[in-house]
Scaffold this motif. Structure first.
Motif, PDB file in Angstrom:
ATOM      1  N   MET A   1       0.780  -1.261  -0.128  1.00  0.00           N
ATOM      2  CA  MET A   1      -0.012   0.004   0.007  1.00  0.00           C
ATOM      3  C   MET A   1       0.972   1.305   0.075  1.00  0.00           C
ATOM      4  SD  MET A   1      -2.937  -1.286   2.498  1.00  0.00           S
ATOM      5  CE  MET A   1      -4.013   0.301   2.690  1.00  0.00           C
ATOM      6  N   GLU A   2       1.974   1.314   0.859  1.00  0.00           N
ATOM      7  CA  GLU A   2       2.869   2.424   0.832  1.00  0.00           C
ATOM      8  C   GLU A   2       3.595   2.430  -0.596  1.00  0.00           C
ATOM      9  OE1 GLU A   2       5.160   5.241   1.851  1.00  0.00           O
ATOM     10  OE2 GLU A   2       3.486   4.745   2.721  1.00  0.00           O
ATOM     11  N   SER A   3       3.974   1.561  -1.153  1.00  0.00           N
ATOM     12  CA  SER A   3       4.766   1.467  -2.672  1.00  0.00           C
ATOM     13  C   SER A   3       3.531   2.033  -3.732  1.00  0.00           C
ATOM     14  CB  SER A   3       5.175   0.118  -2.933  1.00  0.00           C
ATOM     15  OG  SER A   3       5.631   0.061  -4.141  1.00  0.00           O
ATOM     16  N   ARG A   4       2.377   1.416  -3.477  1.00  0.00           N
ATOM     17  CA  ARG A   4       1.575   2.107  -4.808  1.00  0.00           C
ATOM     18  C   ARG A   4       0.614   3.338  -4.092  1.00  0.00           C
ATOM     19  NH1 ARG A   4       0.304  -2.343  -8.396  1.00  0.00           N
ATOM     20  NH2 ARG A   4      -1.077  -0.721  -9.255  1.00  0.00           N
ATOM     21  N   ARG A   5       0.848   3.973  -2.794  1.00  0.00           N
ATOM     22  CA  ARG A   5       0.057   4.999  -2.367  1.00  0.00           C
ATOM     23  C   ARG A   5      -1.246   4.697  -2.601  1.00  0.00           C
ATOM     24  NH1 ARG A   5       3.734   8.746  -1.201  1.00  0.00           N
ATOM     25  NH2 ARG A   5       6.045   8.755  -2.167  1.00  0.00           N
ATOM     26  N   VAL A   6      -1.927   3.712  -2.042  1.00  0.00           N
ATOM     27  CA  VAL A   6      -3.188   3.279  -2.012  1.00  0.00           C
ATOM     28  C   VAL A   6      -3.885   3.282  -0.516  1.00  0.00           C
ATOM     29  CG1 VAL A   6      -3.304   2.342  -4.330  1.00  0.00           C
ATOM     30  CG2 VAL A   6      -3.001   1.006  -2.233  1.00  0.00           C
ATOM     31  N   THR A   7      -5.012   3.619  -0.332  1.00  0.00           N
ATOM     32  CA  THR A   7      -5.787   3.647   1.005  1.00  0.00           C
ATOM     33  C   THR A   7      -6.307   2.174   1.282  1.00  0.00           C
ATOM     34  OG1 THR A   7      -7.495   4.810   0.432  1.00  0.00           O
ATOM     35  CG2 THR A   7      -5.618   6.004   1.071  1.00  0.00           C
ATOM     36  N   ALA A   8      -6.405   1.525   0.414  1.00  0.00           N
ATOM     37  CA  ALA A   8      -7.283   0.318   0.648  1.00  0.00           C
ATOM     38  C   ALA A   8      -7.023  -0.731  -0.675  1.00  0.00           C
ATOM     39  CB  ALA A   8      -8.952   0.381   0.516  1.00  0.00           C
ATOM     40  N   VAL A   9      -7.021  -1.850  -0.416  1.00  0.00           N
ATOM     41  CA  VAL A   9      -6.592  -3.057  -1.233  1.00  0.00           C
ATOM     42  C   VAL A   9      -7.739  -4.178  -1.326  1.00  0.00           C
ATOM     43  CG1 VAL A   9      -5.023  -4.902  -1.756  1.00  0.00           C
ATOM     44  CG2 VAL A   9      -4.175  -2.734  -0.907  1.00  0.00           C
ATOM     45  N   PRO A  10      -8.103  -4.343  -2.593  1.00  0.00           N
ATOM     46  CA  PRO A  10      -9.330  -5.495  -2.617  1.00  0.00           C
ATOM     47  C   PRO A  10      -8.646  -6.816  -2.201  1.00  0.00           C
ATOM     48  CG  PRO A  10      -9.460  -4.000  -4.524  1.00  0.00           C
ATOM     49  CD  PRO A  10      -8.073  -3.699  -3.707  1.00  0.00           C
ATOM     50  N   VAL A  11      -9.396  -7.640  -1.578  1.00  0.00           N
ATOM     51  CA  VAL A  11      -8.921  -8.954  -1.357  1.00  0.00           C
ATOM     52  C   VAL A  11      -9.538  -9.955  -2.212  1.00  0.00           C
ATOM     53  CG1 VAL A  11      -8.669 -10.697   0.519  1.00  0.00           C
ATOM     54  CG2 VAL A  11      -8.643  -8.371   1.182  1.00  0.00           C
ATOM     55  N   VAL A  12      -8.895 -10.822  -3.111  1.00  0.00           N
ATOM     56  CA  VAL A  12      -9.394 -11.793  -3.863  1.00  0.00           C
ATOM     57  C   VAL A  12      -9.050 -13.040  -3.790  1.00  0.00           C
ATOM     58  CG1 VAL A  12      -9.268  -9.747  -5.811  1.00  0.00           C
ATOM     59  CG2 VAL A  12      -7.339 -11.486  -5.424  1.00  0.00           C
ATOM     60  N   ASP A  13     -10.029 -14.010  -4.316  1.00  0.00           N
ATOM     61  CA  ASP A  13      -9.839 -15.530  -4.339  1.00  0.00           C
ATOM     62  C   ASP A  13      -9.123 -15.831  -5.421  1.00  0.00           C
ATOM     63  OD1 ASP A  13     -11.401 -15.546  -6.603  1.00  0.00           O
ATOM     64  OD2 ASP A  13     -13.213 -16.645  -4.987  1.00  0.00           O
ATOM     65  N   GLY A  14      -8.842 -17.117  -5.407  1.00  0.00           N
ATOM     66  CA  GLY A  14      -7.963 -17.671  -6.685  1.00  0.00           C
ATOM     67  C   GLY A  14      -8.536 -17.213  -8.082  1.00  0.00           C
ATOM     68  N   ASP A  15      -9.990 -17.132  -8.121  1.00  0.00           N
ATOM     69  CA  ASP A  15     -10.613 -16.736  -9.453  1.00  0.00           C
ATOM     70  C   ASP A  15     -10.613 -15.072  -9.518  1.00  0.00           C
ATOM     71  OD1 ASP A  15     -10.865 -19.145 -10.436  1.00  0.00           O
ATOM     72  OD2 ASP A  15     -12.470 -19.514  -8.934  1.00  0.00           O
ATOM     73  N   ARG A  16      -9.770 -14.456  -8.741  1.00  0.00           N
ATOM     74  CA  ARG A  16      -9.857 -12.960  -8.591  1.00  0.00           C
ATOM     75  C   ARG A  16     -11.355 -12.112  -8.293  1.00  0.00           C
ATOM     76  NH1 ARG A  16      -5.578  -9.871  -9.528  1.00  0.00           N
ATOM     77  NH2 ARG A  16      -6.905  -8.242 -10.087  1.00  0.00           N
ATOM     78  N   ARG A  17     -12.061 -13.205  -7.850  1.00  0.00           N
ATOM     79  CA  ARG A  17     -13.285 -12.572  -7.265  1.00  0.00           C
ATOM     80  C   ARG A  17     -13.185 -11.962  -5.858  1.00  0.00           C
ATOM     81  NH1 ARG A  17     -15.488 -17.733  -8.955  1.00  0.00           N
ATOM     82  NH2 ARG A  17     -14.971 -18.615  -7.106  1.00  0.00           N
ATOM     83  N   VAL A  18     -13.739 -10.888  -5.859  1.00  0.00           N
ATOM     84  CA  VAL A  18     -13.705  -9.770  -4.501  1.00  0.00           C
ATOM     85  C   VAL A  18     -14.278 -10.574  -3.288  1.00  0.00           C
ATOM     86  CG1 VAL A  18     -13.801  -7.731  -3.522  1.00  0.00           C
ATOM     87  CG2 VAL A  18     -13.291  -7.883  -5.972  1.00  0.00           C
ATOM     88  N   VAL A  19     -13.451 -10.694  -2.100  1.00  0.00           N
ATOM     89  CA  VAL A  19     -14.134 -11.330  -1.129  1.00  0.00           C
ATOM     90  C   VAL A  19     -13.913 -10.267   0.198  1.00  0.00           C
ATOM     91  CG1 VAL A  19     -13.506 -13.676  -1.635  1.00  0.00           C
ATOM     92  CG2 VAL A  19     -11.839 -12.550  -0.531  1.00  0.00           C
ATOM     93  N   GLY A  20     -13.334  -9.274  -0.010  1.00  0.00           N
ATOM     94  CA  GLY A  20     -13.345  -8.549   1.056  1.00  0.00           C
ATOM     95  C   GLY A  20     -12.522  -7.345   0.697  1.00  0.00           C
ATOM     96  N   VAL A  21     -12.127  -6.351   1.615  1.00  0.00           N
ATOM     97  CA  VAL A  21     -11.301  -5.015   1.432  1.00  0.00           C
ATOM     98  C   VAL A  21     -10.133  -4.938   2.737  1.00  0.00           C
ATOM     99  CG1 VAL A  21     -11.004  -2.751   1.241  1.00  0.00           C
ATOM    100  CG2 VAL A  21     -12.906  -3.810  -0.234  1.00  0.00           C
TER     101      VAL A  21
END
Length: 223
Positions: free
Chosen positions: A32-52
């Motif tokens: 997050m520090e490297s990309r300068r973002v405030t939140a990151v999506p959490v994904v499963d193996g198929d890149r479906r979003v399961v949380g943040v």
């Protein structure tokens, strides 16, 4: 970005940082520090979003670093005190994630951010697969539209459509996003609608309307 009604897909960021449930605490902080973002999506193996995972989720560990929450505090805020002891993204993340579609209009994304007090939203397709992220800054991109583009859209989508008879006598000018409408129209009852629809054009900061009806076009008073 295309002209007309803008959607989330027009402004979202497509090069997205995402994390797996198994990612470690320090790993996600570093990313997050490297990309300068405030939140990151959490994904499963198929890149479906399961949380943040957001900055707020991560800060729980610092909040409770120098003290152990009491039983009453743990019961009152069980989720946050549990995150203070988390070491993986799966334990840190907020779920379910609040998401939007790339076809959603920008006002819907803005309302969701305000309602849930978040700074960004994952953008997913109909199967929940991550497509991008839209942030508050992304939603403001419409205000970077050139004044001449805004003026052309106000003219085409509002003035010409609502005032087919008198559109030629209406002047549309835009300066720094502020639309000025001047001239004469045959039906003063349409003026409030013209002003309201002009405000709805993406990139409009304000509307100054001085449209009027020429005296000869006003109905004569009854004797």
């Amino acid at each position: 970005m295309a002209h007309g009604r803008y959607t989330v897909g027009d402004v979202m960021t497509r090069d997205v940082l995402a994390a797996a449930r198994t990612a470690g605490f320090k790993e996600v902080v570093t990313a997050m520090e490297s990309r300068r973002v405030t939140a990151v999506p959490v994904v499963d193996g198929d890149r479906r979003v399961v949380g943040v995972v957001s900055e707020a989720d991560l800060l729980a560990k610092e909040e409770y670093r120098d003290r152990v929450p009491g039983l009453v505090e743990q019961e009152r805020d069980l989720d946050r005190t549990a995150k203070a002891g988390a070491v993986t993204v799966g334990d840190l993340m907020t779920t379910p994630a609040i998401t939007v579609s790339s076809t959603d209009p920008l006002p819907r994304a803005a309302r969701l951010m305000a309602e849930h007090q978040v700074k960004c939203l994952p953008v997913v397709d109909r199967d929940g697969v991550l497509q991008g992220v839209v942030s508050r800054v992304d939603l403001l991109k419409v205000f970077l539209r050139p004044d001449e583009d805004v003026a052309a859209e106000v003219r085409r989508e509002v003035v010409d459509r609502l005032l087919p008879v008198s559109h030629h006598s209406v002047e549309v000018a835009v300066s720094n996003g502020v639309v000025s409408l001047s001239g004469t129209v045959r039906d003063d009852g349409l003026v409030p609608l013209v002003e309201r629809l002009a405000r709805g054009v993406e990139g409009v900061v304000d509307v100054e309307c001085s449209l009027s009806v020429p005296p000869r076009a006003r109905p004569s008073p009854m004797p």
